[in-house]
Scaffold this active site. Structure first.
Site, PDB file in Angstrom:
ATOM      1  N   ASP A 244       0.885  -1.161   0.000  1.00  0.00           N
ATOM      2  CA  ASP A 244       0.000   0.000   0.000  1.00  0.00           C
ATOM      3  C   ASP A 244       0.926   1.216   0.000  1.00  0.00           C
ATOM      4  OD1 ASP A 244      -2.079   1.769   0.056  1.00  0.00           O
ATOM      5  OD2 ASP A 244      -3.164   0.805   1.685  1.00  0.00           O
TER       6      ASP A 244
HETATM    7  C1  BGC Z   1      -4.987   3.334  -0.017  1.00  0.00           C
HETATM    8  C2  BGC Z   1      -5.102   2.340  -1.155  1.00  0.00           C
HETATM    9  C3  BGC Z   1      -4.936   3.057  -2.467  1.00  0.00           C
HETATM   10  C4  BGC Z   1      -3.584   3.728  -2.475  1.00  0.00           C
HETATM   11  C5  BGC Z   1      -3.274   4.466  -3.752  1.00  0.00           C
HETATM   12  C6  BGC Z   1      -3.721   4.169  -0.119  1.00  0.00           C
HETATM   13  O1  BGC Z   1      -3.732   5.212   0.791  1.00  0.00           O
HETATM   14  O2  BGC Z   1      -5.002   2.670   1.215  1.00  0.00           O
HETATM   15  O3  BGC Z   1      -6.346   1.703  -1.082  1.00  0.00           O
HETATM   16  O4  BGC Z   1      -5.078   2.158  -3.526  1.00  0.00           O
HETATM   17  O5  BGC Z   1      -3.546   4.684  -1.416  1.00  0.00           O
HETATM   18  O6  BGC Z   1      -4.051   5.584  -3.878  1.00  0.00           O
END
Ligand code: BGC
Length: 676
Positions: A244
């Site tokens: 993530d």
């Molecule tokens: C989120 C993800 C997301 C990623 C990219 C993160 O903060 O938890 O779900 O895909 O950002 O935007």
């Protein structure tokens, strides 16, 4: 080895040959990469891209949010179809619609020239307060997998990678970067893992996203047991794991992430800085072989999405098409749930009504362009008010004063503001904002025909106002066609077809995660003390009556269940057995029923829930029509996860087979004996 090649020279290289076996292409390309280039591929650039290897003609692999449409922040502001959020899609209990959604969203991803969508999100709803519940599907592991697998299949049928997230136990936003979800192996196996596992075993998911939080003391992105052992070795995952965004920041070391099997660090290099990778290699903390194993996974997915192949050989792209908008509307129509309908006040009669009042903070509020990383930028969004205007044009007048109207519709609920249904923080409260409660109760006094339509992505407290309201609809965040779908349901052009994928508690403290601050929000650790007793498993077993139970949803027609048959009363280890039931539409409108089969283990050496959903079927029936629904079951459906022997186990004895219209509306039951 690292000489610069001309475009013509690159074209002749074996990995460029789309007729060559996939693994041979991967092997060839890997063999051409220098160590430095391998390091380059380990982390991202410009937030949503991998770094290109220009020398070999390898462009950036591009990822976009997710999960219910393309994120403008990750796609240079692209407009896209806003599909209903995951909880609404799950409330359809219709896997086919999940697949259609997957296909459509992938076509949009291809249209903007990207390769992967950061979704579906399949974390379990553990607490009503989790800010991202709207992005997740359900509290039940079976429904979760049944609705997740087709999304992945649909997306990947278009040669776009799905990225199943957030692996795992990111069940709250509060302290998400630091908290350790303390969870038993049994709860992991029975509740939290099944959907993730099924997307690999049944849909060959090409990517997983490692979570921010720790699981039993270890960060998701460096969790060798979860990534290497379970996901890769046990389930046979052939794709790659991406962190993530900035989730590696708090992990212990470069080597722990590499050795756990984390291929790609996003959005930028932190633990995968070249210097650190080189040092880990020199010190023998990682091997080039392990690095290669990680890189191979990314290269494989690059080939799977047709990354290097001729445009003509990859599926067609499209975006914002009438077909996609129709899918968005269909999901909304099937996912919206009718919760209460006293004296059949609904559906409304467009021919006899003269004036309706439409009020409330969510009546004309657009929801798509907010919500953290799941935000979307649709070309249009039909708000509830707009949908009602479309429906009522030249027929029913829409006003704002409750006292002068034949009836009132109050659009209440939440939105994607911080502290409501949004990323980064959990909900501040289980209650609706106090001004909404006042508005609902005041309106109900002025006009006793007051209907409440809720727009939200997680259960809200209704005690204190629902008693005064004859009809309540749960409309979720139902995408860019939400307003039209809501109007169709209110006026009966669509007979409600949704069922709750979560339990609505009467009060927050009834909810299993809210026994103490240790179980929510926790501090450094959050203890999943409830174990497998999540959602209705808890409410049923503890005999706590929820406000609305899992699987519940009304229709404008009625369904009768009869003629339950089981082909074997005694079942042995290798037997499969069949349960059938007749369902009749006993009302006077066409409709659909979700017949749900639950299993109850009468006696067991470990605690088991009073019932567990094992299979369901959604069937459409004309008035008076009868259909026989057939369910197939086997030993695994009777089993629990035995932590002592680390395997699934069914114990001999009697099991009840319960068939119902919801988890608390069991219409028929029978017993079988499992002989072992
Ligand atoms: C989120 C993800 C997301 C990623 C990219 C993160 O903060 O938890 O779900 O895909 O950002 O935007």
């Amino acid at each position: 080895m690292n000489e610069k090649l001309s475009n013509n020279e690159i074209k002749t290289l074996p990995f460029m040959d789309s007729n060559l076996d996939l693994e041979k292409r991967v092997e060839d390309l890997l063999g051409r990469l220098t160590l430095k280039e391998k390091f380059t591929l380990c982390s991202g650039k410009r937030s949503f891209y991998t770094k290109p290897i220009r020398r070999l003609g390898i462009r950036s692999f591009k990822m976009t949010d997710g999960p219910h449409g393309i994120g403008p922040h990750s796609s240079k502001n692209a407009e896209c179809t806003y599909f209903p959020t995951a909880i609404c899609r799950a409330a359809t209990w219709n896997p086919e619609l999940s697949e259609q959604f997957g296909v459509a969203v992938a076509q949009e991803v291809r249209d903007i020239g990207y390769h992967m969508i950061l979704g579906p999100g399949v974390n379990i709803h553990r607490t009503p307060l989790c800010g991202r519940n709207f992005e997740y599907q359900t509290e039940d592991p079976y429904l979760n997998k049944k609705m997740a697998v087709p999304v992945v299949k649909g997306v990947q049928s278009q040669k776009i990678a799905a990225c199943v997230k957030h692996y795992i136990c990111n069940n709250q936003e509060m302290n998400r970067f630091t908290v350790s979800s303390e969870v038993s192996e049994r709860a992991l196996q029975e509740i939290y893992l099944p959907a993730f596992e099924a997307t690999v075993r049944e849909a060959d998911a090409w990517s997983f996203m490692g979570c921010y939080n720790k699981v039993n003391g270890i960060y998701g992105c460096e969790h060798k047991n979860l990534i290497k052992e379970k996901l890769m070795e046990e389930w046979g995952f052939r794709g790659f794991v991406v962190s993530d965004w900035i989730a590696t920041a708090k992990t212990t070391s470069t080597e722990s992430c590499i050795n756990a099997g984390l291929t790609l660090e996003m959005p930028v290099q932190i633990k995968y800085k070249k210097k650190l990778l080189k040092q880990a290699l020199l010190e023998g903390k990682i091997t080039e072989e392990t690095l290669n194993e990680n890189i191979i996974r990314l290269l494989r997915v690059m080939f799977l999405v047709g990354f290097i192949d001729d445009e003509s050989s990859i599926p067609q792209a499209s975006r914002n098409t009438p077909e996609h908008q129709a899918i968005s509307r269909k999901i909304a129509e099937e996912g919206i749930v009718l919760l209460k309908n006293k004296n059949n006040i609904l559906p409304l009669n467009i021919d006899t009504l003269k004036k309706i009042a439409v009020i409330g903070p969510n009546a004309d509020k657009k929801m798509g362009e907010d919500g953290g990383s799941s935000q979307v930028r649709p070309p249009y969004e039909i708000t509830p008010l707009q949908g009602l205007k479309n429906k009522c044009r030249n027929k029913v007048e829409i006003v704002i004063s409750p006292s002068e109207a034949d009836l009132v519709i109050v659009f209440a609920g939440l939105n994607h503001k911080k502290g409501m249904d949004s990323e980064h923080a959990d909900r501040d409260s289980f209650d609706l904002p106090s001004e909404q409660i006042e508005l609902i109760n005041k309106t109900a006094q002025e006009n006793h025909k007051t209907i409440v339509v809720l727009i939200n992505g997680s259960p809200v407290n209704m005690v204190g106002w629902i008693e005064n309201i004859p009809a309540v609809i749960e409309a979720w965040y139902a995408g860019q066609e939400a307003g039209n779908a809501i109007a169709d349901i209110l006026f009966g052009d669509v007979n409600p077809l949704g069922k709750l994928p979560i339990t609505f508690p009467k009060k927050l403290s009834d909810s299993p995660a809210h026994v103490s601050t240790r179980t929510y929000p926790g501090n450094e650790k959050v203890f999943y003390d409830e174990g497998i007793f999540v959602g209705y498993r808890h409410f049923d077993t503890k005999n706590i009556k929820p406000l609305f139970s899992f699987g519940y949803g009304l229709s404008y027609t009625t369904f009768a269940y009869d003629n339950l048959k089981i082909d074997k009363k005694k079942v042995s280890e290798d037997d499969k057995f069949t349960v059938s039931v007749d369902i009749t539409n006993s009302g006077d409108r066409a409709g659909a029923e979700v017949a749900q089969l639950y299993v109850q283990d009468i006696e067991c050496s470990v605690d088991r829930p009073l019932k567990e959903l094992k299979v369901f079927k959604k069937i459409k029936l004309e008035p008076g029509e009868k259909k026989t629904v057939i369910f197939k079951l086997e030993k695994r459906d009777l089993s629990f996860f035995d932590e002592i022997n680390n395997c699934w186990k069914a114990e001999k004895g009697i099991f009840k087979i319960l068939i119902g219209s919801s988890s608390r509306d069991i219409r028929l039951q029978a017993e079988i004996e499992y002989l072992g």
